[in-house]
Design an enzyme around this catalytic site. Structure first.
Site, PDB file in Angstrom:
ATOM      1  N   ASP A  71      -1.779   4.158  -4.589  1.00 34.38           N
ATOM      2  CA  ASP A  71      -3.016   2.553  -3.439  1.00 34.38           C
ATOM      3  C   ASP A  71      -2.364   1.864  -3.665  1.00 34.38           C
ATOM      4  OD1 ASP A  71      -5.559   1.956  -1.584  1.00 34.38           O
ATOM      5  OD2 ASP A  71      -6.420   1.326  -3.423  1.00 34.38           O
ATOM      6  N   HIS A  81       0.988  -0.835   0.210  1.00 33.63           N
ATOM      7  CA  HIS A  81       0.373   0.101   0.239  1.00 33.63           C
ATOM      8  C   HIS A  81       0.772   1.118  -0.097  1.00 33.63           C
ATOM      9  CE1 HIS A  81      -3.409   2.205   0.936  1.00 33.63           C
ATOM     10  NE2 HIS A  81      -2.973   3.071   1.655  1.00 33.63           N
TER      11      HIS A  81
END
Length: 306
Positions: free
Chosen positions: A179, A140
């Site tokens: 992301d 992430h």
């Protein structure tokens, strides 16, 4: 975990000509990043033969086979094909020998051709295979190309990673991934990051939603892959924590066994994170070029005090 790449991907990427009769290769996969020029094998030496590698026939191997008697060449090639090699690539637009085509059918081993010289083709296919078959992990974060330096921005959800990336894009830098960042270890020194295909070039901004960076800012604002040079860890400001203020000691983080330089950046209202990231990228490049501002300041203070 062992990764593989479909043989069809290699054919398409290098625009290879199919020289065998069978033009369909369902399920054929490549699992080794190394290649082999079978000169020693054609001479009869099969000790330590890595038969699971792509076999490259260059001008030297081709000429060696060409000078053989027909019967000897047939036996020599038959022995090599018996090892169930993944495929053969013949360079310099050379035509396969009839025996090659025959054994290709018999053992279901494809033969390809390329116009490139052996050296050029090997120089291209080895790094391509290393990238395709590299160990990988998805984390992430956000990956941005800032002045040519790959900045991997990490931190908890909602801390401002995507907003920082968007501001960097507005300042002329390029987005690689938001992301989810897929990281591949292509060598002991290099990690390469990219975005999963499904979310490539999209950024999620809380309160606004999804935006398409390439459509909004143009193709010059995005990049497909980028080597990771520096990690920026964003964290909420903790008044009880002592943060690095000089920079003599370099923090490092390990990913897939590779050690990457890292900065922990405390976040509080009023801090311009895009400028901080730009400064970190420039400072990191200076260090790679041999200049360390912290050491320069230390040297000046030592000289002035002496």
């Amino acid at each position: 975990m062992i990764y593989s790449v479909p043989l069809s991907d290699m054919i398409d990427f290098f625009n290879l000509k199919i020289l065998s009769r069978d033009t369909e290769f369902p399920g054929k996969q490549i699992e080794r990043a190394e290649i082999n020029r079978p000169a020693l094998q054609l001479a009869g030496f099969y000790d330590y033969f890595d038969s699971d590698r792509i076999q490259i026939i260059g001008l030297v191997e081709y000429t060696f086979l060409q000078k053989m008697e027909l019967e000897v060449r047939a036996k020599t090639l038959y022995r090599m094909f018996q090892y169930q090699i993944p495929c053969i690539v013949i360079c310099r637009s050379l035509a396969p020998f009839p025996e090659m085509v025959q054994y290709s059918d018999e053992f279901s081993i494809p033969i390809f051709g390329t116009d490139a010289s052996t050296t050029d083709f090997m120089g291209e296919i080895i790094p391509w295979l290393k990238t395709q078959l590299a160990p990988r992990i998805t984390i992430h974060g956000v990956l941005v190309d800032v002045y040519g330096e790959g900045l991997l921005i990490m931190g908890e959800s909602g801390i401002g990673k995507s907003e920082t990336a968007l501001e960097l894009v507005k300042r002329g830098h390029r987005l690689v991934a938001d992301d989810a960042v897929e990281i591949r270890r292509v060598s002991q020194q290099t990690l390469v990051g990219s975005s999963p295909e499904s979310i490539r070039y999209f950024i999620e901004l809380r309160g606004i939603g999804i935006i398409d960076v390439r459509q909004m800012f143009g193709v010059e604002s995005v990049k497909a892959t980028q080597a990771i040079d520096l990690i920026i860890k964003m964290e909420a400001w903790d008044k009880n924590k002592e943060y690095e203020r000089v920079g003599l000691e370099q923090e490092r983080t390990e990913i897939l066994g590779n050690s990457i330089a890292c900065h922990s950046i405390p976040i509080r209202p009023g801090r311009n994170l895009a400028i901080i990231c730009e400064s970190a990228a420039i400072n990191h490049r200076q260090k790679k070029m041999g200049y360390n501002a912290a050491r320069e300041l230390l040297d000046r203070r030592m000289k002035s005090s002496s």
